[in-house]
Design an enzyme around this catalytic site. Structure first.
Site, mmCIF file in Angstrom:
data_model
loop_
_atom_site.group_PDB
_atom_site.id
_atom_site.type_symbol
_atom_site.label_atom_id
_atom_site.label_comp_id
_atom_site.label_asym_id
_atom_site.label_seq_id
_atom_site.Cartn_x
_atom_site.Cartn_y
_atom_site.Cartn_z
ATOM 1 C CD GLU A 13 -2.653 -1.279 2.540
ATOM 2 O OE1 GLU A 13 -3.553 -0.439 2.725
ATOM 3 O OE2 GLU A 13 -2.375 -2.174 3.360
ATOM 4 C CB SER A 139 -5.887 -1.834 0.860
ATOM 5 O OG SER A 139 -5.851 -0.649 1.602
ATOM 6 C CE1 TYR A 209 -7.071 3.484 -0.911
ATOM 7 C CE2 TYR A 209 -6.451 1.242 -1.482
ATOM 8 C CZ TYR A 209 -6.774 2.198 -0.535
ATOM 9 O OH TYR A 209 -6.805 1.855 0.789
ATOM 10 N NE ARG A 248 -12.491 1.602 5.716
ATOM 11 C CZ ARG A 248 -11.231 1.413 5.304
ATOM 12 N NH1 ARG A 248 -10.370 2.415 5.300
ATOM 13 N NH2 ARG A 248 -10.836 0.220 4.914
ATOM 14 C CG ASP A 250 -13.814 -1.899 5.715
ATOM 15 O OD1 ASP A 250 -14.239 -0.728 5.808
ATOM 16 O OD2 ASP A 250 -12.653 -2.167 5.365
ATOM 17 C CD GLU A 266 -10.016 -5.495 6.452
ATOM 18 O OE1 GLU A 266 -8.865 -5.546 6.908
ATOM 19 O OE2 GLU A 266 -10.269 -5.591 5.246
ATOM 20 C CG ASN A 268 -7.581 0.390 7.796
ATOM 21 O OD1 ASN A 268 -6.678 0.952 8.415
ATOM 22 N ND2 ASN A 268 -7.529 0.179 6.500
ATOM 23 N N GLY A 272 -7.208 5.246 5.280
ATOM 24 C CA GLY A 272 -6.657 6.143 4.271
ATOM 25 C C GLY A 272 -7.099 7.584 4.456
#
Length: 314
Positions: A13, A139, A209, A248, A250, A266, A268, A272
């Site tokens: 990443e 990601s 992205y 964050r 998900d 998951e 994070n 980002g």
């Protein structure tokens, strides 16, 4: 303040981290802070020792910036830093450890088990469709959805391109049909719920992205009970894991099953901060500008209860 922004590194990443880091650095400079930008290499400790910042803004994604390695180094150096500390980072980046930390407390997550990649060429670990993913990547790096009609073969062919060619072990989980939802948490507040609608295929690294490949619906057009459940579960996961700053969560939601179809995938701990990223988007919907979001993350790191203070043990 003098703030060093750590970015880049050598994970899968890297390019995203550079975008996040430069965006954060620009915002900090617009707020009047003095900024040192550090593209992390193997001499990162020497760079930080030379800079002597008041605070390190951790804008790294993936290993070693998100898995506790950098956090441990910063702790040893006595430097304050943003986002989650060592123990939380070690657990949250590991999908199996995350399940072990959250599921006993009632957080719904998909079942699954660790499988040897070599065994996939002999038999399926779960009934199809199922998902294969690395244990310690984010990601959607290295994720494969194995279906009856897919092109991996049945069983998976040795020559098929997939994560089994890169990782000795993978996490196999049942595939959850339905919709992709995500919720950002800042401090002790869940910001909102966004639905992600990829234009083609599923929400993989490219869809995340590449501008134009995914539609972001913010706020998500979902029943109130689902939105409330996302926020509640994201906050609970943030608290149970000991996250600091922004995180964050998900989710996948099987919309044919109501709230029983909602599963956390998951958490994070280094979300980002790029122009396409979800945390800034949700903050913006609440009237918080990008610089204000960055300053809020800095403020929590300086309160004495935030990241880098040894107070993050779940």
């Amino acid at each position: 303040m003098h703030i060093a922004v750590l970015m880049g590194g050598w994970s899968a990443e890297r390019s995203v981290s550079l975008q996040s880091g430069n965006g954060v650095a620009d915002a900090l400079e617009s707020l009047g802070h003095r900024v040192t930008r550090i593209d992390m290499d193997r001499d990162v400790a020497a760079h930080l020792a030379k800079a002597q910042p008041d605070l390190v803004f951790n804008a790294l994604h993936g290993s070693p910036g998100e898995d506790g390695t950098v956090q441990g180094m910063l702790d040893l150096m006595g430097l304050r830093y943003t986002h989650s500390g060592l123990a939380t980072s070690v657990i949250a980046i590991d999908k199996v450890l995350t399940k072990q930390a959250l599921v006993p407390h009632g957080v719904p997550m998909p079942g699954g088990r660790i499988v040897k990649s070599a065994d996939l060429f002999e038999r399926d670990p779960l009934p199809r469709p199922y998902v294969l993913k690395p244990v310690n990547e984010g990601s959607s790096v290295g994720v494969a959805i194995v279906t009856d009609e897919g092109n991996y073969g049945n069983p998976i062919a040795r020559g098929a391109v997939g994560p089994w060619g890169e990782f000795e072990e993978l996490l196999a989980e049942p595939y959850i049909r339905g919709r992709e939802l995500t919720t950002a948490v800042l401090g002790n507040r869940a910001l909102g719920v966004t639905e992600l609608k990829p234009k083609n295929g599923w929400y993989d690294f490219d869809a995340k992205y590449t501008d134009g490949l995914t539609e972001h619906v913010c706020p998500a057009q979902i029943p109130d009970e689902i939105a409330d459940a996302c926020k509640s579960l994201a906050l609970e996961a943030h608290r149970l894991l000991g996250c600091k700053g922004a995180s964050r969560s998900d989710f996948r939601w099987d919309d044919q099953r109501g709230v029983d179809g909602l599963f956390l995938l998951e958490v994070n701990t280094q979300p980002g901060m790029t122009p396409l990223s979800l945390v800034p988007e949700q903050a913006r919907h609440l009237g918080m500008s990008y610089p204000q979001l960055v300053q809020a993350i800095v403020d929590e790191a300086l309160t004495g209860t935030g990241a880098g203070t040894g107070a993050d043990t779940p």
